[in-house]
Design an enzyme around this catalytic site. Structure first.
Site, PDB file in Angstrom:
ATOM      1  N   PRO A 230       0.653  -1.105   0.003  1.00 33.95           N
ATOM      2  CA  PRO A 230       0.199   0.122  -0.066  1.00 33.95           C
ATOM      3  C   PRO A 230       0.819   1.259  -0.055  1.00 33.95           C
ATOM      4  CG  PRO A 230      -0.253  -0.955   2.171  1.00 33.95           C
ATOM      5  CD  PRO A 230       0.353  -2.090   1.219  1.00 33.95           C
ATOM      6  N   ASN A 231       0.306   2.298  -0.586  1.00 38.49           N
ATOM      7  CA  ASN A 231       0.796   3.473  -0.639  1.00 38.49           C
ATOM      8  C   ASN A 231       2.049   3.799  -1.655  1.00 38.49           C
ATOM      9  OD1 ASN A 231      -1.124   4.844   0.888  1.00 38.49           O
ATOM     10  ND2 ASN A 231      -0.312   3.694   2.658  1.00 38.49           N
TER      11      ASN A 231
ATOM     12  N   ARG B 255       5.294  10.820  -2.605  1.00 42.65           N
ATOM     13  CA  ARG B 255       4.847  10.470  -1.072  1.00 42.65           C
ATOM     14  C   ARG B 255       6.296  10.759  -0.164  1.00 42.65           C
ATOM     15  NH1 ARG B 255       4.825   4.483   1.128  1.00 42.65           N
ATOM     16  NH2 ARG B 255       4.312   5.027   3.215  1.00 42.65           N
TER      17      ARG B 255
ATOM     18  N   TYR C  32      11.291   8.477   0.680  1.00 45.29           N
ATOM     19  CA  TYR C  32      11.326   7.405  -0.082  1.00 45.29           C
ATOM     20  C   TYR C  32      11.906   8.039  -1.643  1.00 45.29           C
ATOM     21  CZ  TYR C  32       8.080   5.510   3.108  1.00 45.29           C
ATOM     22  OH  TYR C  32       7.481   4.861   4.386  1.00 45.29           O
TER      23      TYR C  32
ATOM     24  N   ASN D  73       8.080  -5.694  -1.523  1.00 44.56           N
ATOM     25  CA  ASN D  73       7.856  -4.732  -0.530  1.00 44.56           C
ATOM     26  C   ASN D  73       6.524  -4.394   0.194  1.00 44.56           C
ATOM     27  OD1 ASN D  73       8.030  -2.324   0.908  1.00 44.56           O
ATOM     28  ND2 ASN D  73       9.000  -0.985  -0.664  1.00 44.56           N
TER      29      ASN D  73
ATOM     30  N   ALA E 203       3.503  -0.971   4.528  1.00 42.40           N
ATOM     31  CA  ALA E 203       2.897  -0.974   6.012  1.00 42.40           C
ATOM     32  C   ALA E 203       2.419  -2.233   6.270  1.00 42.40           C
ATOM     33  CB  ALA E 203       1.589   0.034   6.099  1.00 42.40           C
TER      34      ALA E 203
ATOM     35  N   HIS F  93       4.401  -4.633   8.794  1.00 44.20           N
ATOM     36  CA  HIS F  93       4.612  -4.629  10.287  1.00 44.20           C
ATOM     37  C   HIS F  93       3.405  -5.041  11.037  1.00 44.20           C
ATOM     38  CE1 HIS F  93       7.808  -2.021   9.210  1.00 44.20           C
ATOM     39  NE2 HIS F  93       7.048  -0.938   8.478  1.00 44.20           N
TER      40      HIS F  93
ATOM     41  N   ASP G   9       1.742 -15.752   6.320  1.00 46.36           N
ATOM     42  CA  ASP G   9       1.160 -17.306   6.244  1.00 46.36           C
ATOM     43  C   ASP G   9       1.296 -17.650   4.468  1.00 46.36           C
ATOM     44  OD1 ASP G   9       0.877 -17.732   8.756  1.00 46.36           O
ATOM     45  OD2 ASP G   9      -1.250 -17.402   8.864  1.00 46.36           O
TER      46      ASP G   9
ATOM     47  N   GLU H 101      12.805  -9.784   0.967  1.00 41.09           N
ATOM     48  CA  GLU H 101      12.062  -8.484   1.693  1.00 41.09           C
ATOM     49  C   GLU H 101      12.659  -7.360   1.274  1.00 41.09           C
ATOM     50  OE1 GLU H 101      11.434  -8.819   5.592  1.00 41.09           O
ATOM     51  OE2 GLU H 101      10.538  -6.830   5.773  1.00 41.09           O
TER      52      GLU H 101
ATOM     53  N   HIS I  80      12.731  -2.841   1.425  1.00 42.19           N
ATOM     54  CA  HIS I  80      12.169  -1.666   1.877  1.00 42.19           C
ATOM     55  C   HIS I  80      13.262  -0.405   1.264  1.00 42.19           C
ATOM     56  CE1 HIS I  80       9.480  -3.365   4.306  1.00 42.19           C
ATOM     57  NE2 HIS I  80      10.762  -4.294   5.007  1.00 42.19           N
ATOM     58  N   LEU I  81      12.607   0.717   0.675  1.00 44.74           N
ATOM     59  CA  LEU I  81      13.272   1.759   0.134  1.00 44.74           C
ATOM     60  C   LEU I  81      14.074   2.271   1.289  1.00 44.74           C
ATOM     61  CD1 LEU I  81      10.314   2.870  -1.759  1.00 44.74           C
ATOM     62  CD2 LEU I  81      12.351   2.511  -2.753  1.00 44.74           C
ATOM     63  N   SER I  82      13.528   2.525   2.548  1.00 39.81           N
ATOM     64  CA  SER I  82      14.227   3.201   3.503  1.00 39.81           C
ATOM     65  C   SER I  82      14.530   2.246   4.468  1.00 39.81           C
ATOM     66  CB  SER I  82      12.943   4.046   4.546  1.00 39.81           C
ATOM     67  OG  SER I  82      11.929   3.228   4.911  1.00 39.81           O
TER      68      SER I  82
ATOM     69  N   ARG J  42      14.137   4.131  11.817  1.00 48.33           N
ATOM     70  CA  ARG J  42      12.899   4.974  11.913  1.00 48.33           C
ATOM     71  C   ARG J  42      12.002   4.547  13.158  1.00 48.33           C
ATOM     72  NH1 ARG J  42       9.679   4.679   6.423  1.00 48.33           N
ATOM     73  NH2 ARG J  42       8.721   6.350   7.263  1.00 48.33           N
TER      74      ARG J  42
ATOM     75  N   ARG K 217       8.352   0.359  13.033  1.00 50.72           N
ATOM     76  CA  ARG K 217       8.758  -0.057  11.986  1.00 50.72           C
ATOM     77  C   ARG K 217       9.689  -1.237  12.124  1.00 50.72           C
ATOM     78  NH1 ARG K 217       6.044   3.469   8.296  1.00 50.72           N
ATOM     79  NH2 ARG K 217       5.766   5.423   9.033  1.00 50.72           N
TER      80      ARG K 217
HETATM   81  C1  DQA Z   1       8.610   0.866   3.473  1.00 47.99           C
HETATM   82  C2  DQA Z   1       8.567   0.996   4.850  1.00 47.99           C
HETATM   83  C3  DQA Z   1       7.361   0.986   5.594  1.00 47.99           C
HETATM   84  O1  DQA Z   1       7.536   1.088   6.872  1.00 47.99           O
HETATM   85  C4  DQA Z   1       6.429   1.868   5.107  1.00 47.99           C
HETATM   86  O2  DQA Z   1       5.082   1.654   5.680  1.00 47.99           O
HETATM   87  C5  DQA Z   1       6.320   1.872   3.448  1.00 47.99           C
HETATM   88  C6  DQA Z   1       7.286   1.702   2.842  1.00 47.99           C
HETATM   89  C7  DQA Z   1       9.723   1.135   2.695  1.00 47.99           C
HETATM   90  O3  DQA Z   1       9.822   0.966   1.425  1.00 47.99           O
HETATM   91  O4  DQA Z   1      10.559   1.899   3.115  1.00 47.99           O
HETATM   92  O5  DQA Z   1       4.900   2.122   3.244  1.00 47.99           O
HETATM   93  O6  DQA Z   1       8.220  -0.602   3.129  1.00 47.99           O
END
Ligand code: DQA
Length: 149
Positions: free
Chosen positions: A10-11, A18, A23, A74, A77, A80, A87, A98, A100-102, A107, A111
Site C-alpha cells: 500500500p501507498n 509521497r 522514499y 516490499n 505498511a 509490520h 502465512d 523482503e 524496503h526503500l527506507s 525510523r 517499523r
Molecule cells: C516501506 C517502509 C514501511 O515502513 C512503510 O510503511 C512503507 C514503505 C519502505 O519501502 O521503506 O510504506 O516498506
C-alpha cells in the site's frame, strides 16, 4: 527463463510525491522500468505489481506457488501488521527477498518489527529505489543456486 514476481504494498503507488525525503523522487513506474531493464540483462522475466489491498497481495502470493521462481516483496505498511501475508509466503516454496526503500531500523520503533523477515531468505533496506536492482541480483542468484540443487 526464471520468472520473478515483484510485489509492492500500500501507498507505494504514490512514490515520487509521497514523503520524497524518505522514499526518493522516483515513481513506481520509473522503478518498474529499471527492473524490466535489469531483468533483460540478467535473463529473467519480471512481473511487477502493486496493490493497496492485503487480500489481493495474498491472492497473488497464493497464485505464485508453482508458477514463480522467486518473489521480491516490499509489503510497505503490511510488513509490520500482516500475519496473512506471512502465512501466504510460508507456503509458496520459492526464494523470497523482503525489500524496503527506507532503512526501517532507523525510523519509528513500530517499523522495527517485520512479520515477513522470519521467512525471507534476505532483507534489503535503506538503499532507496536502487534496492530493487540489488534485490533482483540477489534473487537471481538464489534461484540459480536452487536449480543446481
Ligand atoms: C516501506 C517502509 C514501511 O515502513 C512503510 O510503511 C512503507 C514503505 C519502505 O519501502 O521503506 O510504506 O516498506
Amino acid at each position: 527463463m526464471p520468472k520473478i514476481l515483484i510485489l509492492n504494498g500500500p501507498n507505494l503507488n504514490l512514490l515520487g510525491t509521497r514523503e520524497p525525503k524518505i522514499y526518493g523522487h522516483e515513481t513506481l513506474s520509473d522503478i518498474e522500468k529499471k527492473c524490466g531493464q535489469r531483468g533483460k540483462e540478467i535473463g529473467t522475466s519480471i512481473d511487477f505489481r502493486q496493490s493497496n489491498s492485503e487480500g489481493e497481495i495474498v491472492d497473488w502470493i497464493q497464485n505464485a506457488a508453482g508458477t514463480t521462481d522467486g518473489i521480491i516483496i516490499n509489503p510497505a505498511a503490511y510488513t509490520h501488521t500482516s500475519i496473512a501475508i506471512l502465512d501466504a509466503l510460508k507456503q509458496v516454496g520459492c526464494p523470497i527477498i523482503e525489500l524496503h526503500l527506507s532503512n526501517i531500523f532507523s525510523r519509528e520503533p513500530f517499523r522495527h518489527h517485520s512479520y515477513v523477515s522470519s521467512i525471507a531468505n534476505g532483507v534489503i533496506c535503506g538503499f532507496g529505489a536502487h534496492g530493487y536492482l540489488l534485490a533482483l541480483d540477489a534473487i537471481s542468484r538464489l534461484v540459480s543456486e536452487k536449480e543446481e540443487c
